[in-house]
Structures are given as structure tokens and as C-alpha cells.
Scaffold this motif. Structure first.
Motif, PDB file in Angstrom:
ATOM      1  N   SER A  39     -17.171 -13.423  12.436  1.00  0.00           N
ATOM      2  CA  SER A  39     -18.148 -13.666  13.493  1.00  0.00           C
ATOM      3  C   SER A  39     -19.463 -14.175  12.901  1.00  0.00           C
ATOM      4  CB  SER A  39     -18.388 -12.387  14.291  1.00  0.00           C
ATOM      5  OG  SER A  39     -19.353 -12.579  15.296  1.00  0.00           O
ATOM      6  N   ALA A  40     -19.880 -13.582  11.787  1.00  0.00           N
ATOM      7  CA  ALA A  40     -21.119 -14.016  11.130  1.00  0.00           C
ATOM      8  C   ALA A  40     -20.981 -15.439  10.600  1.00  0.00           C
ATOM      9  CB  ALA A  40     -21.464 -13.058   9.992  1.00  0.00           C
ATOM     10  N   ARG A  41     -19.812 -15.768  10.065  1.00  0.00           N
ATOM     11  CA  ARG A  41     -19.587 -17.125   9.550  1.00  0.00           C
ATOM     12  C   ARG A  41     -19.635 -18.152  10.678  1.00  0.00           C
ATOM     13  NH1 ARG A  41     -14.624 -15.637   5.383  1.00  0.00           N
ATOM     14  NH2 ARG A  41     -15.948 -15.089   3.603  1.00  0.00           N
ATOM     15  N   VAL A  42     -19.026 -17.817  11.811  1.00  0.00           N
ATOM     16  CA  VAL A  42     -19.041 -18.729  12.956  1.00  0.00           C
ATOM     17  C   VAL A  42     -20.478 -18.980  13.411  1.00  0.00           C
ATOM     18  CG1 VAL A  42     -18.437 -18.968  15.402  1.00  0.00           C
ATOM     19  CG2 VAL A  42     -16.716 -18.216  13.757  1.00  0.00           C
ATOM     20  N   LYS A  43     -21.273 -17.925  13.483  1.00  0.00           N
ATOM     21  CA  LYS A  43     -22.672 -18.074  13.887  1.00  0.00           C
ATOM     22  C   LYS A  43     -23.435 -18.973  12.923  1.00  0.00           C
ATOM     23  CE  LYS A  43     -23.089 -13.675  16.374  1.00  0.00           C
ATOM     24  NZ  LYS A  43     -23.733 -12.330  16.394  1.00  0.00           N
ATOM     25  N   GLN A  94     -13.119 -21.059  16.894  1.00  0.00           N
ATOM     26  CA  GLN A  94     -14.202 -20.239  17.427  1.00  0.00           C
ATOM     27  C   GLN A  94     -15.498 -21.046  17.563  1.00  0.00           C
ATOM     28  OE1 GLN A  94     -14.075 -17.044  18.648  1.00  0.00           O
ATOM     29  NE2 GLN A  94     -11.889 -17.446  18.433  1.00  0.00           N
ATOM     30  N   VAL A  95     -15.745 -21.934  16.606  1.00  0.00           N
ATOM     31  CA  VAL A  95     -16.910 -22.818  16.709  1.00  0.00           C
ATOM     32  C   VAL A  95     -16.776 -23.701  17.946  1.00  0.00           C
ATOM     33  CG1 VAL A  95     -18.075 -24.803  15.664  1.00  0.00           C
ATOM     34  CG2 VAL A  95     -17.448 -22.845  14.245  1.00  0.00           C
ATOM     35  N   ASP A  96     -15.579 -24.251  18.148  1.00  0.00           N
ATOM     36  CA  ASP A  96     -15.321 -25.125  19.296  1.00  0.00           C
ATOM     37  C   ASP A  96     -15.502 -24.369  20.614  1.00  0.00           C
ATOM     38  OD1 ASP A  96     -14.516 -27.179  20.952  1.00  0.00           O
ATOM     39  OD2 ASP A  96     -12.747 -27.679  19.795  1.00  0.00           O
ATOM     40  N   ILE A  97     -15.010 -23.147  20.674  1.00  0.00           N
ATOM     41  CA  ILE A  97     -15.156 -22.326  21.888  1.00  0.00           C
ATOM     42  C   ILE A  97     -16.630 -22.032  22.147  1.00  0.00           C
ATOM     43  CG2 ILE A  97     -14.743 -20.026  22.856  1.00  0.00           C
ATOM     44  CD1 ILE A  97     -11.986 -20.125  21.442  1.00  0.00           C
ATOM     45  N   THR A 144     -23.865 -30.883  -6.235  1.00  0.00           N
ATOM     46  CA  THR A 144     -24.603 -29.621  -6.095  1.00  0.00           C
ATOM     47  C   THR A 144     -25.935 -29.830  -5.371  1.00  0.00           C
ATOM     48  OG1 THR A 144     -25.598 -29.898  -8.299  1.00  0.00           O
ATOM     49  CG2 THR A 144     -23.554 -28.630  -8.149  1.00  0.00           C
ATOM     50  N   TRP A 145     -26.433 -31.071  -5.368  1.00  0.00           N
ATOM     51  CA  TRP A 145     -27.681 -31.397  -4.658  1.00  0.00           C
ATOM     52  C   TRP A 145     -27.476 -31.350  -3.150  1.00  0.00           C
ATOM     53  CZ3 TRP A 145     -29.117 -35.304  -1.282  1.00  0.00           C
ATOM     54  CH2 TRP A 145     -30.487 -35.578  -1.142  1.00  0.00           C
ATOM     55  N   LEU A 146     -26.288 -31.701  -2.699  1.00  0.00           N
ATOM     56  CA  LEU A 146     -25.986 -31.747  -1.266  1.00  0.00           C
ATOM     57  C   LEU A 146     -25.910 -30.344  -0.657  1.00  0.00           C
ATOM     58  CD1 LEU A 146     -23.267 -34.518  -1.520  1.00  0.00           C
ATOM     59  CD2 LEU A 146     -25.358 -34.704  -0.151  1.00  0.00           C
ATOM     60  N   PRO A 147     -26.219 -30.223   0.637  1.00  0.00           N
ATOM     61  CA  PRO A 147     -26.190 -28.904   1.297  1.00  0.00           C
ATOM     62  C   PRO A 147     -24.765 -28.413   1.521  1.00  0.00           C
ATOM     63  CG  PRO A 147     -26.618 -30.610   2.912  1.00  0.00           C
ATOM     64  CD  PRO A 147     -26.638 -31.293   1.578  1.00  0.00           C
ATOM     65  N   ARG A 148     -24.622 -27.100   1.600  1.00  0.00           N
ATOM     66  CA  ARG A 148     -23.318 -26.469   1.818  1.00  0.00           C
ATOM     67  C   ARG A 148     -23.387 -25.527   3.005  1.00  0.00           C
ATOM     68  NH1 ARG A 148     -19.222 -29.029  -1.023  1.00  0.00           N
ATOM     69  NH2 ARG A 148     -20.310 -30.134  -2.708  1.00  0.00           N
ATOM     70  N   ASN A 149     -22.249 -25.349   3.652  1.00  0.00           N
ATOM     71  CA  ASN A 149     -22.198 -24.447   4.798  1.00  0.00           C
ATOM     72  C   ASN A 149     -21.797 -23.037   4.378  1.00  0.00           C
ATOM     73  OD1 ASN A 149     -19.391 -24.496   4.454  1.00  0.00           O
ATOM     74  ND2 ASN A 149     -19.064 -26.011   6.056  1.00  0.00           N
ATOM     75  N   ALA A 150     -21.564 -22.164   5.348  1.00  0.00           N
ATOM     76  CA  ALA A 150     -21.301 -20.755   5.084  1.00  0.00           C
ATOM     77  C   ALA A 150     -19.980 -20.509   4.376  1.00  0.00           C
ATOM     78  CB  ALA A 150     -21.330 -19.971   6.400  1.00  0.00           C
ATOM     79  N   VAL A 151     -19.080 -21.504   4.364  1.00  0.00           N
ATOM     80  CA  VAL A 151     -17.789 -21.339   3.696  1.00  0.00           C
ATOM     81  C   VAL A 151     -17.660 -22.283   2.501  1.00  0.00           C
ATOM     82  CG1 VAL A 151     -16.562 -20.427   5.694  1.00  0.00           C
ATOM     83  CG2 VAL A 151     -16.734 -22.898   5.406  1.00  0.00           C
ATOM     84  N   GLN A 159     -13.389  -7.441   8.756  1.00  0.00           N
ATOM     85  CA  GLN A 159     -13.075  -8.860   8.635  1.00  0.00           C
ATOM     86  C   GLN A 159     -13.507  -9.621   9.877  1.00  0.00           C
ATOM     87  OE1 GLN A 159     -11.771 -10.352   5.789  1.00  0.00           O
ATOM     88  NE2 GLN A 159     -12.437 -12.158   6.930  1.00  0.00           N
ATOM     89  N   GLU A 160     -13.353  -8.969  11.035  1.00  0.00           N
ATOM     90  CA  GLU A 160     -13.778  -9.592  12.295  1.00  0.00           C
ATOM     91  C   GLU A 160     -15.283  -9.827  12.306  1.00  0.00           C
ATOM     92  OE1 GLU A 160     -13.981  -8.392  17.034  1.00  0.00           O
ATOM     93  OE2 GLU A 160     -12.447  -7.470  15.769  1.00  0.00           O
ATOM     94  N   LEU A 161     -16.042  -8.862  11.792  1.00  0.00           N
ATOM     95  CA  LEU A 161     -17.498  -9.009  11.739  1.00  0.00           C
ATOM     96  C   LEU A 161     -17.906 -10.115  10.770  1.00  0.00           C
ATOM     97  CD1 LEU A 161     -18.550  -5.231  11.720  1.00  0.00           C
ATOM     98  CD2 LEU A 161     -18.840  -6.874  13.590  1.00  0.00           C
TER      99      LEU A 161
END
Length: 228
Positions: free
Chosen positions: A46-50, A183-186, A143-150, A41-43
């Protein structure tokens, strides 16, 4: 004379409990399994934050590259239709050609500058995605608009999304948990949700007050914005 075996012995005499060694082995195995799950879950986090950090940086890069090439901001470009086949010139959300990407960062109005930002950078081959007119018949803007990792929105605006926060360009993403947002802020700034170049507000808001550090909840969802 043979003695008969007693098959009717009490149950507790027929069963044997776990030894201390066996129990220790079971506990070790459970510990390893739990450790593996937590590490996995940590990995993933971490991938989502990146990915979230990369979305902030590449979105800002799209704008600056477009500006260098066409001497206008994507979405605010009055000559977009002249140098990008199929491009739509914004008619709502602000004044075209005023050097700002007007409109809410999370607008779903197909003629707003902040939404047409995405069509312009896509047609300029700076970003992937559908470059067709988002207001065309049969098109689904959501659905045309972009989406992030979450699965949240990614958006751009020159209108400050955070009360009292100065700046000329902001990139926002929503649907981000407090844990990932911190984590993004850090990673990008000072780790505090209401100061610096990265700030948090209520999830999905167009504009709002910044979240105070004491109110940040790791499991709640937030909108994270950066000043580019």
C-alpha cells in the motif's frame, strides 16, 4: 523385597503425544504469525502504491510549474541556460522550443530533451536531485536519473509510449509488478491496463502495445504510463 523399575519399557510407553488443546494452540499461533506477515506485506504494498502515484502526480506538477514560471517546457526550454545557472540546452531528441518534450521517456542520452527535463526542474528547485550536467566527464547517467519506490525509472516524454494512444505529455515508470500496477491504475483511473489515462506495457520499453487485461500477470514487471 523391592520391585525393580523397568527402565527398558517400550519407547511408546515413555513418550506422550500432543493433546488436542495443545495442537489447537499451536495452530492458532501459526495462524496469527501468518496473518501478521500477510498484513505487513499488505501495508508495504500500500505504501509503495502511494509513492508511485505521488511520483506520477508530482512529475506532472514539475512540468506545469516550470512552464508557468519560464513559459517553456523543461528539457525543451531554449533559454534554460539564461535563467538557470549550469543548465544544458538539449541538442538531440527533438527540436528545442517546439512545445514538446521530445525523446524517449527512458532515454539515457545526456543531450536529449526528455533526459534534460530532470536537470531543468532540479535547477529550478522544483525537484530534488543532482542538477549538474548529466553528460559531464565522470557522470553516470543511470545513477543521475530519478528512481521510483521499486527502483525503476521515472521519465517524461511527448512521444506516445503506447501504440495508438493520443496525448501531449506522458509520465512513465518501470519495474512495477502487475499487482502494484493494477492498484495504481485503480487509484488513478479505471483499473484496466489498456484503456483510460493509465496504461501498461512491456517493462522497460520505450514504446509498445498496451497489455490486454487477460495478459496481466500479478508477479510480472511492467512499465506504467499516465497521460498528463
Amino acid at each position: 523385597m523391592h520391585r525393580m523399575h523397568n527402565n527398558n519399557a517400550p519407547l511408546h510407553q515413555q513418550q506422550r503425544g500432543f493433546t488436542l488443546v495443545e495442537m489447537a494452540v499451536v495452530l492458532v499461533v501459526i495462524g496469527l504469525l501468518l496473518g501478521g506477515v500477510l498484513k505487513g506485506q499488505e501495508l508495504i504494498n500500500s505504501a509503495r502504491v502511494k509513492n508511485l502515484v505521488n511520483d506520477f502526480r508530482t512529475t506532472a506538477s514539475h512540468l506545469h510549474t516550470y512552464q508557468d514560471r519560464f513559459r517553456s517546457l523543461p528539457g525543451d526550454d531554449p533559454g534554460a541556460a539564461a535563467h538557470l545557472a549550469g543548465a544544458i540546452t538539449a541538442s538531440t531528441g527533438g527540436t528545442v522550443g517546439n512545445g514538446r518534450v521530445d525523446g524517449n521517456w527512458n532515454s539515457t542520452t545526456a543531450t536529449d530533451e526528455s533526459l534534460l527535463f530532470w536537470q531543468h526542474v532540479r535547477l529550478a528547485n522544483l525537484a530534488g536531485g543532482d542538477g549538474r550536467n548529466p553528460g559531464a566527464e565522470g557522470m553516470d547517467v543511470t545513477t543521475w536519473l530519478p528512481r521510483n519506490a521499486v527502483g525503476g525509472r521515472i521519465g517524461v516524454t511527448s512521444t506516445s509510449p503506447i501504440t495508438g494512444w493520443g496525448g501531449s505529455l506522458f509520465v512513465c515508470q518501470d519495474n512495477i509488478s502487475g499487482r502494484l500496477a493494477q492498484q495504481v491504475d485503480i487509484n488513478m483511473d479505471d483499473g484496466l491496463p489498456n484503456t483510460g489515462s493509465v496504461r501498461l506495457m512491456a517493462n522497460g520499453s520505450a514504446t509498445s502495445a498496451a497489455i490486454a487485461p487477460a495478459d496481466l500477470n500479478e508477479t510480472a514487471l511492467y512499465t506504467v504510463c499516465t497521460s498528463a
